[in-house]
Design an enzyme around this catalytic site. Sequence first.
Site, PDB file in Angstrom:
ATOM      1  CG  HIS A  68       8.286  98.390  16.071  1.00 33.71           C
ATOM      2  ND1 HIS A  68       7.337  97.539  15.524  1.00 33.71           N
ATOM      3  CD2 HIS A  68       8.623  97.873  17.271  1.00 33.71           C
ATOM      4  CE1 HIS A  68       7.119  96.540  16.368  1.00 33.71           C
ATOM      5  NE2 HIS A  68       7.882  96.723  17.432  1.00 33.71           N
ATOM      6  CG  ASN A 111       5.084  93.755  23.400  1.00 40.26           C
ATOM      7  OD1 ASN A 111       4.661  93.950  22.273  1.00 40.26           O
ATOM      8  ND2 ASN A 111       6.377  93.795  23.690  1.00 40.26           N
ATOM      9  CB  SER A 133      10.144  95.419  19.648  1.00 32.52           C
ATOM     10  OG  SER A 133       8.899  96.075  19.887  1.00 32.52           O
TER      11      SER A 133
END
Length: 227
Positions: free
Chosen positions: A189, A106, A40
């Site tokens: 993020h 992740n 991401s």
Amino acid sequence: MSVRLLMLQRHRVMAVLMLVTAMLVAGSARAQSVLILGDSISAAYGMEKSQGWVHLFEKKLVPHCTNAQVINASVSGETSAGGKSRLPALLGAHKPDIVVIELGGNDGLRGLSPIAMRRNLEAMVALSRDSGATPVLLGMQIPPNYGPQYTRLFEQQFQMVAQQQKVPFVPFFLEGILEHGGFQPDGIHPVAEAQALLLRNAESVLSPILPDCYVGNDSATEADDHV
């Protein structure tokens, strides 16, 4: 030696010089294709794709380099195992010159085995090299709440891959983001304004292996202006 012969030889020398110059210019303008295999962070999570660091990188590369191509194969939520599984098909389809591996975050957030992550990263490095591409590794760190032992073991795996495989390496791809408060509300993020800083971090290892036609590291100033 006649004047005519001298002029003929001069024309030949000039023609050779022009040909060599043209070849050098063409060589410097030839752009390598770059495959970004990430999660991401590189998939521009939480913002428009055009705001992400990969798009900013493409904007600097493509207009200035002949036949330049940036393939963003990043998928939100991707693990190192998922990247390893997808990479062979991506290499076959795109035949990139450079493969940027931005995976592992992740794995850490899910508490997966750091040793298995390292093996996946090593496999991706080997797959990239076997295809003729130069691999680049963007390292990651995880929050300290996972415990010092796991956190340290996690970070060591990136370092081991980089050192043992001799891969161009950024130890922490998000370096500088926290200090500038550049995270989205999830605390994971980076915000859109911090993408230029991510690009600068990536450029620290990408610029030396890109052709001269790449516009350079002027994003550093832009990054500092945004964060």
